[in-house]
Design a protein around this motif. Sequence first.
Motif, PDB file in Angstrom:
ATOM      1  N   ASP A  44      22.862   1.348  -1.350  1.00  0.00           N
ATOM      2  CA  ASP A  44      22.148   1.710  -0.124  1.00  0.00           C
ATOM      3  C   ASP A  44      20.664   1.368  -0.184  1.00  0.00           C
ATOM      4  O   ASP A  44      20.107   0.855   0.782  1.00  0.00           O
ATOM      5  CB  ASP A  44      22.318   3.202   0.181  1.00  0.00           C
ATOM      6  CG  ASP A  44      23.727   3.542   0.636  1.00  0.00           C
ATOM      7  OD1 ASP A  44      24.488   2.623   0.992  1.00  0.00           O
ATOM      8  OD2 ASP A  44      24.063   4.740   0.638  1.00  0.00           O
TER       9      ASP A  44
ATOM     10  N   THR B  84      22.980  -1.755  10.443  1.00  0.00           N
ATOM     11  CA  THR B  84      23.195  -0.427   9.862  1.00  0.00           C
ATOM     12  C   THR B  84      24.537   0.140  10.328  1.00  0.00           C
ATOM     13  O   THR B  84      25.282   0.735   9.538  1.00  0.00           O
ATOM     14  CB  THR B  84      22.035   0.510  10.239  1.00  0.00           C
ATOM     15  OG1 THR B  84      20.825  -0.062   9.733  1.00  0.00           O
ATOM     16  CG2 THR B  84      22.221   1.891   9.658  1.00  0.00           C
ATOM     17  N   GLU B  85      24.862  -0.059  11.599  1.00  0.00           N
ATOM     18  CA  GLU B  85      26.165   0.391  12.111  1.00  0.00           C
ATOM     19  C   GLU B  85      27.300  -0.395  11.450  1.00  0.00           C
ATOM     20  O   GLU B  85      28.367   0.167  11.176  1.00  0.00           O
ATOM     21  CB  GLU B  85      26.228   0.228  13.622  1.00  0.00           C
ATOM     22  CG  GLU B  85      25.358   1.207  14.375  1.00  0.00           C
ATOM     23  CD  GLU B  85      25.308   0.936  15.875  1.00  0.00           C
ATOM     24  OE1 GLU B  85      26.040   0.050  16.371  1.00  0.00           O
ATOM     25  OE2 GLU B  85      24.517   1.613  16.563  1.00  0.00           O
TER      26      GLU B  85
ATOM     27  N   ARG C 278      27.349  -1.557   8.433  1.00  0.00           N
ATOM     28  CA  ARG C 278      27.569  -0.973   7.102  1.00  0.00           C
ATOM     29  C   ARG C 278      28.476   0.250   7.225  1.00  0.00           C
ATOM     30  O   ARG C 278      29.384   0.444   6.409  1.00  0.00           O
ATOM     31  CB  ARG C 278      26.225  -0.604   6.475  1.00  0.00           C
ATOM     32  CG  ARG C 278      26.368   0.147   5.163  1.00  0.00           C
ATOM     33  CD  ARG C 278      25.062   0.444   4.475  1.00  0.00           C
ATOM     34  NE  ARG C 278      24.140   1.184   5.321  1.00  0.00           N
ATOM     35  CZ  ARG C 278      22.949   1.607   4.913  1.00  0.00           C
ATOM     36  NH1 ARG C 278      22.543   1.358   3.689  1.00  0.00           N
ATOM     37  NH2 ARG C 278      22.170   2.279   5.729  1.00  0.00           N
ATOM     38  N   GLN C 279      28.258   1.058   8.260  1.00  0.00           N
ATOM     39  CA  GLN C 279      29.078   2.252   8.460  1.00  0.00           C
ATOM     40  C   GLN C 279      30.536   1.873   8.780  1.00  0.00           C
ATOM     41  O   GLN C 279      31.467   2.503   8.270  1.00  0.00           O
ATOM     42  CB  GLN C 279      28.498   3.119   9.577  1.00  0.00           C
ATOM     43  CG  GLN C 279      29.123   4.479   9.667  1.00  0.00           C
ATOM     44  CD  GLN C 279      28.912   5.316   8.413  1.00  0.00           C
ATOM     45  OE1 GLN C 279      27.920   5.208   7.709  1.00  0.00           O
ATOM     46  NE2 GLN C 279      29.878   6.156   8.115  1.00  0.00           N
ATOM     47  N   GLN C 280      30.725   0.853   9.588  1.00  0.00           N
ATOM     48  CA  GLN C 280      32.087   0.396   9.911  1.00  0.00           C
ATOM     49  C   GLN C 280      32.797  -0.087   8.648  1.00  0.00           C
ATOM     50  O   GLN C 280      33.989   0.180   8.449  1.00  0.00           O
ATOM     51  CB  GLN C 280      32.052  -0.716  10.957  1.00  0.00           C
ATOM     52  CG  GLN C 280      31.577  -0.278  12.323  1.00  0.00           C
ATOM     53  CD  GLN C 280      32.468   0.778  12.947  1.00  0.00           C
ATOM     54  OE1 GLN C 280      33.682   0.762  12.799  1.00  0.00           O
ATOM     55  NE2 GLN C 280      31.851   1.724  13.631  1.00  0.00           N
TER      56      GLN C 280
ATOM     57  N   ARG D 161      32.123   0.905   5.637  1.00  0.00           N
ATOM     58  CA  ARG D 161      32.428   2.114   4.857  1.00  0.00           C
ATOM     59  C   ARG D 161      33.734   2.749   5.315  1.00  0.00           C
ATOM     60  O   ARG D 161      34.552   3.169   4.497  1.00  0.00           O
ATOM     61  CB  ARG D 161      31.291   3.125   4.984  1.00  0.00           C
ATOM     62  CG  ARG D 161      30.112   2.831   4.127  1.00  0.00           C
ATOM     63  CD  ARG D 161      29.090   3.937   4.249  1.00  0.00           C
ATOM     64  NE  ARG D 161      28.014   3.690   3.313  1.00  0.00           N
ATOM     65  CZ  ARG D 161      26.772   4.023   3.513  1.00  0.00           C
ATOM     66  NH1 ARG D 161      26.410   4.640   4.613  1.00  0.00           N
ATOM     67  NH2 ARG D 161      25.862   3.758   2.620  1.00  0.00           N
ATOM     68  N   PHE D 162      33.909   2.862   6.642  1.00  0.00           N
ATOM     69  CA  PHE D 162      35.159   3.435   7.172  1.00  0.00           C
ATOM     70  C   PHE D 162      36.361   2.625   6.699  1.00  0.00           C
ATOM     71  O   PHE D 162      37.376   3.185   6.308  1.00  0.00           O
ATOM     72  CB  PHE D 162      35.145   3.476   8.695  1.00  0.00           C
ATOM     73  CG  PHE D 162      34.187   4.482   9.288  1.00  0.00           C
ATOM     74  CD1 PHE D 162      33.874   5.663   8.652  1.00  0.00           C
ATOM     75  CD2 PHE D 162      33.593   4.231  10.517  1.00  0.00           C
ATOM     76  CE1 PHE D 162      32.995   6.584   9.200  1.00  0.00           C
ATOM     77  CE2 PHE D 162      32.713   5.141  11.085  1.00  0.00           C
ATOM     78  CZ  PHE D 162      32.423   6.317  10.428  1.00  0.00           C
TER      79      PHE D 162
ATOM     80  N   SER E 198      32.027  -6.392  11.512  1.00  0.00           N
ATOM     81  CA  SER E 198      31.906  -5.056  12.101  1.00  0.00           C
ATOM     82  C   SER E 198      32.544  -4.980  13.475  1.00  0.00           C
ATOM     83  O   SER E 198      33.293  -4.044  13.774  1.00  0.00           O
ATOM     84  CB  SER E 198      30.426  -4.669  12.187  1.00  0.00           C
ATOM     85  OG  SER E 198      30.268  -3.486  12.923  1.00  0.00           O
TER      86      SER E 198
END
Length: 190
Positions: free
Chosen positions: A50, A73-74, A76-78, A80-81, A115
Amino acid sequence: MESCPSGPIAFPHRSTARVAFTALLVLLSFAFGGCQKAASHDDPVVAHDDSSFDAWVAQHTAVLTPTEARELTEARQQIRFKVMQAKTGLPKDEFEQAVYEQINGKTVREILLTSYALQIDRVTTELANYEPQLKRFETHDASQRLTDDERAYVEKSLSTLKAKMQQREDELQQLRARIDELKKSPAAAP
């Protein structure tokens, strides 16, 4: 008698040393700062965790639009999911490694394409999962054997479900438009 110069004594070697030192500082500043490649929109992301990801984004704020920085940034979150679903129960360090294996070395465009594809898959799945509920409520709505309270509940539930589905359809349309826009944008030259 020897003659001594009057006034301050000038030592030429000191001024020469200053010039040499200044020249050395200038050369070092060019070597370590001025000769580095300027941040580019097409630079691959170099991130293993991170903090290195955040540092890479910070170094590229001059070339990324605020929207792209937010999307990254979003993204990266996708990712991660996706990793969380594919590899449940990983220890934190292994999880982080698996996430950044998907990010490191890819361009912003490639990460955003990944993403948006993940988001499209997720929303498409959600819409498919709403279909059995929709059919069940439509079947109940058509039934004449419901009490007034049951009919009101079914109508309200059907209305809420249709609103959720419309919201997801709108979201899906926006996601598809954005991924099409990214696909049409030129890719980085190798």
